[in-house]
Motif scaffolding. Structure first.
Motif, PDB file in Angstrom:
ATOM      1  N   ASP A   1      -4.564 -21.215 -24.320  1.00 28.10           N
ATOM      2  CA  ASP A   1      -4.595 -20.390 -23.123  1.00 28.10           C
ATOM      3  C   ASP A   1      -5.692 -19.336 -23.285  1.00 28.10           C
ATOM      4  O   ASP A   1      -5.445 -18.179 -23.610  1.00 28.10           O
ATOM      5  N   VAL A   2      -6.936 -19.779 -23.100  1.00 25.95           N
ATOM      6  CA  VAL A   2      -8.082 -18.880 -23.212  1.00 25.95           C
ATOM      7  C   VAL A   2      -8.320 -18.244 -21.851  1.00 25.95           C
ATOM      8  O   VAL A   2      -8.671 -18.931 -20.891  1.00 25.95           O
ATOM      9  N   LYS A   3      -8.134 -16.925 -21.782  1.00 27.84           N
ATOM     10  CA  LYS A   3      -8.220 -16.227 -20.502  1.00 27.84           C
ATOM     11  C   LYS A   3      -9.643 -16.138 -19.972  1.00 27.84           C
ATOM     12  O   LYS A   3      -9.887 -16.319 -18.788  1.00 27.84           O
ATOM     13  N   ASN A   4     -10.593 -15.850 -20.872  1.00 30.23           N
ATOM     14  CA  ASN A   4     -11.970 -15.647 -20.444  1.00 30.23           C
ATOM     15  C   ASN A   4     -12.912 -16.298 -21.445  1.00 30.23           C
ATOM     16  O   ASN A   4     -13.038 -15.828 -22.577  1.00 30.23           O
ATOM     17  N   LEU A   5     -13.545 -17.369 -21.021  1.00 35.07           N
ATOM     18  CA  LEU A   5     -14.439 -18.098 -21.922  1.00 35.07           C
ATOM     19  C   LEU A   5     -15.570 -17.224 -22.446  1.00 35.07           C
ATOM     20  O   LEU A   5     -15.977 -17.354 -23.596  1.00 35.07           O
ATOM     21  N   LYS A   6     -16.068 -16.327 -21.616  1.00 35.37           N
ATOM     22  CA  LYS A   6     -17.186 -15.503 -22.036  1.00 35.37           C
ATOM     23  C   LYS A   6     -16.819 -14.549 -23.160  1.00 35.37           C
ATOM     24  O   LYS A   6     -17.692 -14.020 -23.846  1.00 35.37           O
ATOM     25  N   GLU A   7     -15.512 -14.309 -23.346  1.00 31.98           N
ATOM     26  CA  GLU A   7     -15.053 -13.440 -24.429  1.00 31.98           C
ATOM     27  C   GLU A   7     -14.593 -14.244 -25.647  1.00 31.98           C
ATOM     28  O   GLU A   7     -14.023 -13.692 -26.580  1.00 31.98           O
ATOM     29  N   LEU A   8     -14.875 -15.552 -25.629  1.00 27.16           N
ATOM     30  CA  LEU A   8     -14.513 -16.387 -26.774  1.00 27.16           C
ATOM     31  C   LEU A   8     -15.293 -15.923 -27.999  1.00 27.16           C
ATOM     32  O   LEU A   8     -16.518 -15.788 -27.944  1.00 27.16           O
ATOM     33  N   PRO A   9     -14.611 -15.666 -29.135  1.00 25.37           N
ATOM     34  CA  PRO A   9     -15.335 -15.232 -30.338  1.00 25.37           C
ATOM     35  C   PRO A   9     -16.346 -16.285 -30.758  1.00 25.37           C
ATOM     36  O   PRO A   9     -16.126 -17.484 -30.609  1.00 25.37           O
ATOM     37  N   ALA A  10     -17.472 -15.825 -31.286  1.00 24.65           N
ATOM     38  CA  ALA A  10     -18.498 -16.759 -31.747  1.00 24.65           C
ATOM     39  C   ALA A  10     -18.079 -17.439 -33.037  1.00 24.65           C
ATOM     40  O   ALA A  10     -18.504 -18.561 -33.318  1.00 24.65           O
TER      41      ALA A  10
ATOM     42  N   LYS B   1     -18.670 -22.772 -23.280  1.00 26.35           N
ATOM     43  CA  LYS B   1     -19.156 -21.390 -23.186  1.00 26.35           C
ATOM     44  C   LYS B   1     -20.683 -21.365 -23.070  1.00 26.35           C
ATOM     45  O   LYS B   1     -21.253 -20.600 -22.285  1.00 26.35           O
ATOM     46  N   SER B   2     -21.339 -22.209 -23.839  1.00 26.27           N
ATOM     47  CA  SER B   2     -22.801 -22.244 -23.793  1.00 26.27           C
ATOM     48  C   SER B   2     -23.318 -22.725 -22.447  1.00 26.27           C
ATOM     49  O   SER B   2     -24.457 -22.437 -22.081  1.00 26.27           O
ATOM     50  N   GLN B   3     -22.488 -23.460 -21.681  1.00 28.51           N
ATOM     51  CA  GLN B   3     -22.902 -23.972 -20.383  1.00 28.51           C
ATOM     52  C   GLN B   3     -22.643 -22.994 -19.239  1.00 28.51           C
ATOM     53  O   GLN B   3     -23.262 -23.103 -18.174  1.00 28.51           O
ATOM     54  N   VAL B   4     -21.722 -22.041 -19.433  1.00 33.29           N
ATOM     55  CA  VAL B   4     -21.363 -21.112 -18.354  1.00 33.29           C
ATOM     56  C   VAL B   4     -21.898 -19.706 -18.603  1.00 33.29           C
ATOM     57  O   VAL B   4     -21.735 -18.820 -17.775  1.00 33.29           O
TER      58      VAL B   4
END
Length: 690
Positions: A176-185, A396-399
């Protein structure tokens, strides 16, 4: 770049040459949906486009469409999709579609089969059934995302559709990832979030289908192959044939011609394997699990229960294939089930659910904090968790627009690979990094070389950077095959190959085995030896990793994490500032990815016994050696002397740099590379007219 090298195998070269956030659209709306909205859809109808989700089990879009008045399940045989598949994948696809249609028919529905361009097929069907929703699974691969974009644009701009149409993008959430842009690297930081995999959905029953529709026939395998070939040119078809022969077979054939020996067939083991009449190994090769979802679940149950033993013939067959596919600990799961997961015959979270359920059965309902009790459970659970991590990274790299270059995703043998391309025309140049690096290691080369009228491609090899790191046995031939397939499937034209360190050895193999794909070769501090009067009667045996290699990889990883800054600075003797925080942090990030130790094991099993002077035969005046003369890994002068003496027609440039001259002296290297490409292109043009 190589973080660890052996002087006998990693070498240097260089010197001058002579020679989705909703968006509103009038009448039609397009958005990504979590598929949990409680809207009245009983009067709505839908088209559900199957692509890589060939199942009824754990299918969020089917669950969302269940209450619609009418649902049209659709599969489109689109050449743009099919051309990405191997023959094995095409066979698996046909078996999966046959089972999917059968399962839908059992509940009064059906699977519509159509041929052609997906955007045109879907537009006409939407018009025919007056669909109000089109369900499309989100993809990460660049070409698939482009195709979905074409479908959406076609539907949004069609003047024949005069009602509101919702294009619903969906996905099967593992976490349940709320925000892909905040996904840790970093995977290490991602694990600290302690996200629990979501539970899979069970199959639903769709509304009874309208029987007056023409549902279309499923093709035979041969008919499908002919359909794919119809639009292929002869050159493209011949290039695709190259992918059918493994590099090892081709290399052995080439060596046997000069040595007078006949190599033993590599297929003896597969020929001897026992096959059941109703085997789950449905392809001609019989080495991957296929069929429908229930067949896959049965095979998965057999795989997980490997330690228990069984009297069931079908389970015994799975156990036999498991043993054959276990080239190293954990490799068998991806080898056997990877293609079916790629086609979505079974979902990743269903695999994880079944593995954890079985683990609890073995341990009175508990999960040990010290790991799984069965290697088969660990292999399955770890594999799908790893796949999900790299899928999230890829998405993430695509959005997002982070990073030095616009990243694209290519799927190779089911694994997600990052690449980039800059420039719209000109000679194609493919840049290949060294061990431990990634495409951004060419940070100051890609744009600069492209500005000189070149079409520049950069790729992050399997096992490195943010590309996937599956549990496989990594070899120089595996990476060479990957480069071959990338040129054929993505670049689509012959290239000037540029390789640094071990990447130089990989491109040399590609040049030797598939010369029609290569215009010229540029080697920068390349790995590989020179062996005078090379003649081989020895064929390398099948490689498997040892306990010593696994231990060595773990120790090496620990050492590199502690000493990466100093190690990198040694590679940049004239500009140590180039070993900066960005480069170090990127390498540290990758070092925490699942599967990284498996990649490091390859250091202890590389076979660089085929020398450069053999691999580069026939490339007179088409090989440029760029050698950083201060490379700490070997004696550059001695290496160049051997190359000059035993390789004819080489152009050599010596540079005041270390192991990575392209990153230490990018301006000089860029200028030399551009000049070289111009010279080679002129000569190729002249030869074409002579």
């Amino acid at each position: 770049m190589a973080l660890l090298s052996f002087s006998r195998s990693f070498t240097l070269l260089s010197s001058p040459f002579h020679f989705f956030s909703p968006r509103s659209i009038r009448r039609r709306r397009s958005f990504v949906c979590s598929l949990s909205a409680a809207t009245d859809v009983r009067s709505r109808s839908a088209v559900l486009w199957f692509k890589h989700d060939l199942r009824l089990d754990d299918h969020p879009a089917l669950s969302a469409a269940e209450t619609h008045r009418f649902v049209l399940p659709l599969y489109v045989f689109d050449r743009r999709i099919l051309s990405r598949y191997s023959d094995d994948m095409l066979e698996l696809l046909l078996f999966a579609l046959e089972d999917l249609r059968k399962s839908l028919k059992e509940q009064g529905s059906n699977l519509m089969i159509r041929y052609g361009c997906a955007e045109n097929v879907i537009k006409e069907l939407v018009k025919e059934v007056k669909a109000t929703d089109v369900f499309i699974e989100e993809e990460v691969e660049y070409e698939m995302r482009q195709l979905i974009g074409v479908v959406k644009k076609t539907l949004e701009t069609s003047s024949s559709l005069d009602w509101n149409l919702d294009i619903v993008m969906w996905r099967t959430p593992f976490y349940d990832v709320k925000n892909l842009k905040e996904l840790p690297a970093s995977y290490n930081d991602f694990k600290k979030q302690k996200l629990i995999p979501t539970s899979p959905l069970f199959p639903v029953t769709l509304p009874v289908a309208e029987t007056e529709l023409d549902w279309g026939p499923l093709p035979t395998f041969s008919d499908l192959k002919e359909f794919i070939k119809e639009k292929l040119g002869k050159s493209k078809e011949s290039w695709n044939l190259m992918k059918e022969m493994p590099a090892e077979v081709l290399l052995k054939e080439n060596l046997s011609k000069s040595s007078g020996t006949i190599p033993k067939s590599l297929n003896d083991k597969s020929i001897e394997q026992r096959r059941l009449d109703k085997s789950v190994f449905v392809t001609r090769k019989g080495d991957v699990v296929g069929g429908g979802t229930n067949t896959l679940l049965n095979a998965l149950a057999a795989y997980l229960r490997y330690l228990e033993g069984t009297a069931r013939d079908d389970w015994q067959e799975v156990h036999e294939r498991l043993r054959n596919a276990e080239t190293r600990e954990g490799a068998s799961f991806t080898s056997l089930f990877g293609p079916a997961l790629c086609l979505g015959i079974i979902s990743r979270r269903r695999v994880h659910y079944e593995a954890i359920k079985y683990e609890k059965e073995r341990n009175a309902g508990f999960l040990s904090p010290f790991g799984y009790s069965a290697a088969s459970v660990a292999a399955a659970a770890d594999a799908v968790c790893s796949m999900e991590w790299f899928w999230l990274l890829a998405l993430k790299s695509q959005v997002s627009n982070e990073g030095l270059y616009s990243i694209r995703i290519w799927r190779w043998r089911g694994h997600l690979i990052q690449y980039t391309v800059v420039g719209l025309e000109g000679p194609a140049i493919l840049l290949v990094h060294g061990f431990g690096a990634f495409l951004e290691h060419y940070r100051d080369n890609i744009n600069a070389i492209a500005k000189h009228g070149n079409h520049v491609w950069g790729i992050t090899l399997l096992g490195f950077g943010q590309s996937e790191k599956p549990i496989v046995v990594y070899t120089e031939l595996l990476w060479a095959e990957m480069l071959r397939d990338f040129i054929i499937e993505v670049v689509g034209e012959p290239v000037h190959l540029v390789g640094n360190s071990i990447g130089g050895y990989f491109v040399s193999i590609v040049a030797s085995l598939w010369p029609s794909l290569v215009k010229s070769v540029i080697l920068m501090n390349t790995a590989g030896n020179v062996i005078p009067e090379f003649s081989s009667r020895r064929f390398p045996s099948e490689r498997q990793t040892s306990a010593a290699a696994r231990l060595g990889a773990q120790l090496l990883l620990f050492y590199l994490r502690l000493n990466i800054r100093n190690t990198l600075k040694n590679f940049y003797p004239t500009k140590t500032n180039r070993a900066d925080d960005w480069l170090i942090n990127e390498m540290l990030r990758a070092s925490y990815d699942p599967g990284v130790t498996v990649v490091l094991e390859s250091i202890f099993s590389f076979d660089l016994s085929i020398p450069l002077n053999y691999l580069l035969e026939g490339y007179e005046e088409k090989v440029l050696i760029l050698q950083g003369m201060k490379d700490p890994l070997l004696d550059s002068k001695a290496k160049l002397a051997m190359l000059k003496e035993h390789c004819t027609g080489l152009a050599i440039r010596e540079l005041d740099a270390g192991h990575c001259p392209h990153d230490e002296q990018p301006q000089k290297v860029n200028s030399i590379v551009c000049e070289w490409v111009v010279a080679v292109e002129r000569k190729l043009t002249a030869n074409s007219y002579s």
